[in-house]
Design an enzyme around this catalytic site. Structure first.
Site: not given
Ligand code: 5GP
Length: 179
Positions: A102, A151, A158
């Site tokens: 993300d 999301f 989750d």
């Molecule tokens: P980042 O550090 O890249 O922003 O986010 C990584 C973590 O954020 C992922 O492993 C996940 O746990 C959570 N995350 C990011 N986007 C989503 C989403 O759309 N849905 C869910 N359930 N978790 C997300």
């Protein structure tokens, strides 16, 4: 029922299974003759990783890490390693498996940490990629699906520890996290 909270199914169980098989095909080719260490990032990886490794018909070992950055539906930007690897990865071919890339905050931290331990190689495999949200320059080597900025839950992902057991990936109704 959980289904009532889903606005739209993005990837059905069948579509996920098909794509996981394709990814496994790429990984099989790239890791021919190697015995990689597949590292899952808990907890979101657990369904994807379980399906992926069962499509890999060569010797490999597994380990897990956990990191925290999320509060509800927002990335906090601060990442803590909550669970570290069991074994040393020096000289190993490491494949890091995560549910979703993300902002890149979590994975850039984990990648930097793992690189500092001198693996022979380090590659990143994610089921889902939301490139629009990226704040760190990080790309995965294997991507299941690229998705828009919404999301999503299910297939391991989750919202407040729920919905991980949905067999598909769907967009959560905003009314669920706005209430
Ligand atoms: P980042 O550090 O890249 O922003 O986010 C990584 C973590 O954020 C992922 O492993 C996940 O746990 C959570 N995350 C990011 N986007 C989503 C989403 O759309 N849905 C869910 N359930 N978790 C997300």
């Amino acid at each position: 029922m959980m289904e009532q909270d889903i606005q739209e199914i993005l990837f059905s169980q069948e579509a996920l299974a098909r794509r996981v098989k394709e990814l496994a095909g790429e990984i099989r080719r790239d890791y021919a003759g190697k015995a990689p260490l597949v590292v899952g990032v808990l907890r979101g990886c657990f369904v994807f990783m379980a399906d992926l490794v069962r499509e890999l018909d060569f010797p490999l070992t597994l380990d897990f890490m956990a990191a925290s950055s999320y509060h509800g539906t927002e990335s906090s930007g601060k990442v803590n390693i909550q669970l570290d690897l069991h074994d040393d990865i020096a000289g190993r071919d490491v494949l890091l498996v995560e549910d979703i890339l993300d902002t890149g905050n979590t994975l850039s931290k984990l990648v930097a940490e793992l690189k500092s331990r001198n693996p022979a190689s380090l590659k990143l495999c994610v089921l889902l990629d939301k490139p629009e949200r990226r704040v760190r320059p990080l790309e995965a080597d294997y991507v299941g699906f690229t998705i828009p900025d919404a999301f999503v839950v299910g297939y391991g992902l989750d919202y407040e520890q729920q919905y991980r057991n949905l067999p598909y990936v769907g967009i959560l109704k905003p009314s669920v996290y706005q209430r």
